[in-house]
Scaffold this active site. Structure first.
Site, mmCIF file in Angstrom:
data_model
loop_
_atom_site.group_PDB
_atom_site.id
_atom_site.type_symbol
_atom_site.label_atom_id
_atom_site.label_comp_id
_atom_site.label_asym_id
_atom_site.label_seq_id
_atom_site.Cartn_x
_atom_site.Cartn_y
_atom_site.Cartn_z
ATOM 1 C CG ASP A 99 -9.247 2.659 -0.437
ATOM 2 O OD1 ASP A 99 -8.790 1.544 -0.733
ATOM 3 O OD2 ASP A 99 -8.673 3.441 0.346
ATOM 4 C CG ASP A 149 -2.190 0.723 1.092
ATOM 5 O OD1 ASP A 149 -2.305 1.504 0.139
ATOM 6 O OD2 ASP A 149 -3.082 0.542 1.941
#
Ligand code: DGJ
Length: 768
Positions: free
Chosen positions: A539, A473
């Site tokens: 997301d 990430d």
């Protein structure tokens, strides 16, 4: 294929051609890019050259002999100072402080070698290579243009600058591609957005103002996707489309400009703002590799070309076309609140449903109670996982699942041992108030020592237990940028450091499936895909938003590069409630995962998920690697032999003025016969609301106990579609689907289609 015809070069793929020639004055004139052409003599290609007798009006003549101004020519290279005032390819400042550049043809050769870049990732595989060297007329500097011709209709370009002078050369701009067209009959298509809101498709009409699509955030970013298109007003399946992409993950820029004589130029490459690179004597600066594709079969045609190219020439060989596991991710199920008991219960439930990989997301490492602390300290939190990662990984493997973890190696929180030990290893300006993103600093990958150290930390972690998958990430973009290297080099050196880290780790751990992520799709680009075969697309897991996001990615990227999760409702980003079926149907076109607390689901939901997993496993190759087509409100994926296909139809809103719904297939073989049928579904009777009373002998109050009890035993039966027909019929005419629900009656011949309706259709070659 490459043909050298006198001073002209003709580069051809299976269906496209690209041509250029050396002008009498030494510049490289671009002649053509488009549908394949044949030519055997230089004179044939000269048909395509610009015919100018005099420069126009106040245009600058290159020299007293030439009949043209560079401003009105189509050029392969362009710089400042010799009369071309359009967006240039390179800008240099020489030691004598001059900044006019005049690169002239010196030498060309060709072979079949795909040369990797040394500092940046690049495409791989069989191709033809044209190497052209230009020399700066007044300084000892070379400009190398490499063209790689892939027969599957993609041509790539790289630009290199070599400083042969004794003194430093300042590179103010080193773009990768410059392509000129003779006219301005185009639309420029870009994909822009923000966090959880990626990939909004924008269509720009061209005018003489420049259109700039760019990022200066340190990452390729969700604000402006590197992939762009120029279309001659094309449609999904017809018309001319040019596609461009860049193998780069940092600041980038794509500029389209129409000149005063209505020529269109597109330039792509590293964003020259905040960029200035000092090239020492005999050093080489490599610009990222740029990708070009052309199709006359509309946007779907271009997508098919780019999908194949990415799968075959960008994704590492060991992962290309390798089927990916269905995963369960802990993030939306537990956020930071992970512990062994919760993890193992979720893993057990997941394995019983047929899920193949458990991903332990953020929250597992020392001190990580929330997002204000812990980043940088890549050791397990013994309070949450007293027996460690190895023990957990073994337990999960015993359940028959693979095990994966989340890391964010490019970041640290101020509240971490890492930062306390190395406060000077982050990007910041000492002595000033720092603006943070998600309470974290970006560690300074422009510093080799920092990169080496993080490689060691990650190596220790990935070797500490059986890890099959890593989610990498990157949750903030850059601000307060300052480092020990030159100001204009930080962003680029950061990306080179990142690539070195990714390269080392992916080579060291070739069995680990790496997934890129940057708060979702904030760094979705070909640079990342050269190392990691897949990226978390957004997301935003709301299936309505997600349909658009994935649809947009599909213009330039194959569905095997984006991961999609079925999440809970109300959705955690939008609070929207959509049916489980839609969440699955959208997520299935690509790499499927679940990100929800499965233990909290109802019996019916769990059974539905088991069925979804069975369907996905059966059709996995199609969902992940089938040739994908955008159809009217849906998608289709078709196998290479055109004998199996799966289609998805999505309608967000039920409109009472019912139109006949026709499912028109794409990509089939017109001469083959097929069996077309749907996924048979059942629905919760509660979704009919009080309409249940039109069929019930006794009155049932909506939401009452009796309503809930009946709903456990009685389900609405969905419609059945079942036909045999030729490919030509299915594609040219389409299947007239059953009537949709419209208040006047309901039985098994009616399609139950409330808002957010979706269906899967299967199409299989048949002898009947
Ligand atoms: C952002 C990612 O996109 C999410 O999926 C999740 O991994 C969080 N970070 C964890 O902090």
């Amino acid at each position: 294929m490459i043909k050298v015809l006198g001073s002209a070069f003709l580069l051809s793929t299976n269906n496209t051609s690209y041509a250029m020639r050396v002008l009498p004055t030494g510049q490289l004139e671009h002649l053509y890019y488009g549908q394949r052409i044949e030519a055997d003599k230089e004179e044939d290609l000269l048909v395509l050259s610009e015919k100018h007798a005099f420069p126009l009006g106040n245009q600058i003549a290159y020299d007293e002999e030439s009949s043209y101004s560079l401003e009105n020519m189509r050029l392969e290279y362009s710089g400042y100072g010799k009369g071309d005032f359009r967006e240039p390819l390179v800008e240099l400042v020489f030691p004598d402080h001059t900044f006019t550049t005049d690169f002239l043809f010196d030498y060309a050769t060709y072979n079949k070698e795909k040369k990797p870049l040394h500092t940046l990732p690049s495409s791989h595989g069989e191709c033809d290579h044209l190497y052209i060297r230009l020399k700066e007329r007044n300084h000892d500097v070379d400009l190398i243009l490499d063209y790689y011709i892939y027969e599957e209709d993609v041509i790539t370009r790289t630009t290199k600058i070599i400083n042969h002078m004794k003194e430093d050369l300042i590179v103010e701009r080193a773009m990768s591609l410059c392509l000129d067209f003779e006219d301005d009959q185009f639309e420029f298509i870009t994909f822009n957005g923000g966090w959880a809101d990626e990939m909004h498709k924008h269509i720009h009409n061209l005018s003489s103002a420049k259109i700039v699509n760019a990022s200066c955030m340190g990452t390729s970013s969700s604000r402006a996707q590197n992939f762009v298109m120029l279309s001659r007003f094309a449609k999904e399946d017809e018309g001319e489309v040019y596609g461009f992409n860049l193998i780069y993950s940092g600041n980038h820029k794509e500029v389209v400009e129409v000149s005063s004589t209505h020529k269109t130029r597109i330039v792509t490459g590293i964003n020259n703002e905040q960029f200035s690179y000092c090239l020492k004597s005999e050093e080489v600066f490599e610009a990222p590799e740029a990708i070009m594709g052309y199709s006359y079969a509309g946007f779907n045609g271009l997508s098919n070309i780019f999908h194949r190219f990415v799968n075959e020439h960008i994704i590492k060989k060991e992962w290309a076309y390798k089927e990916r596991p269905i995963l369960i991710n802990s993030w939306e199920a537990m956020y930071f609140n992970v512990n062994e008991k919760r993890i193992l219960s979720l893993a057990k439930e997941a394995s019983e449903m047929g899920i193949e990989l458990f991903v332990l997301d953020d929250g597992w490492f020392k001190g990580r109670a929330d997002d204000t602390r812990g980043l940088g300290d890549w050791e397990v939190d013994r309070k949450k996982l007293p027996k460690g990662l190895d023990h957990l990984s073994r337990k999960i493997h015993k359940m028959g699942m693979k095990f994966g973890i989340w890391v964010e190696p490019e970041m640290t929180n101020e509240n971490s041992d890492y930062y306390r030990e190395h406060p000077d290893w982050v990007i910041k300006i000492d002595g000033q108030m720092q603006s943070l993103g998600r309470h974290q600093y970006v560690i300074d990958l422009s510093n080799d020592e920092v990169v080496d150290d993080m490689i060691s930390r990650m190596t220790a972690l990935f070797s500490s237990c059986q890890i099959d998958y890593v989610k990498w990430d990157m949750n903030r973009v850059m601000s307060d940028v300052f480092s020990t290297c030159r100001k204009g080099e930080v962003f680029h050196r950061y990306i080179c450091g990142l690539y070195r880290m990714m390269d080392t780790l992916t080579l060291r751990f070739p069995h680990i499936l790496f997934e890129g992520c940057a708060s979702g799709g904030n760094r979705f680009d070909l640079g990342i895909l050269c190392y990691f075969p897949q990226i978390w697309a957004s997301d935003n897991t709301d299936s309505w938003c997600r349909f658009d996001i994935q649809n947009s990615y599909s213009y330039g990227y194959p569905q095997s590069t984006f991961t999609n999760h079925v999440s809970g409702v109300p959705n955690h980003q939008t609070l929207r409630v959509t049916p489980l079926a839609l969440r699955f149907h959208v997520a299935a076109f690509g790499l499927l995962g679940y990100e929800v607390n499965l233990l909290d689901l109802s019996k019916k939901e769990k059974e539905d998920i088991k069925q979804q997993i069975i369907i996905y496993k059966k059709q996995r190759a199609l969902f992940q690697f089938g040739n994908m087509y955008r159809i009217d409100m849906g998608w289709m994926a078709v196998d290479e032999k055109r004998s199996h296909a799966v289609g998805m139809l999505f309608k967000p809103i039920n409109e009472l003025s019912k139109k006949t719904v026709v499912f028109k297939c794409k990509g089939l073989d017109p001469l083959k016969r097929y069996h077309f049928y749907n996924q048979k579904m059942t629905f919760d009777i509660k979704e009919m609301g009080s309409l249940i009373n039109t069929a019930s002998p006794i009155h049932i109050k909506q939401g009452s106990l009796s309503h809930r009890v009946i709903s456990k035993f009685v389900h609405l039966q969905g419609e059945e579609e079942n036909y045999y027909a030729s490919g030509s019929l299915l594609m040219n005419a389409g299947v007239f689907l059953k009537q949709g629900f419209s208040a006047t009656g309901f039985n098994e011949d009616v399609r139950f289609d409330p808002d957010f309706f979706s269906r899967l259709y299967f199409i299989e070659e048949s002898a009947l």
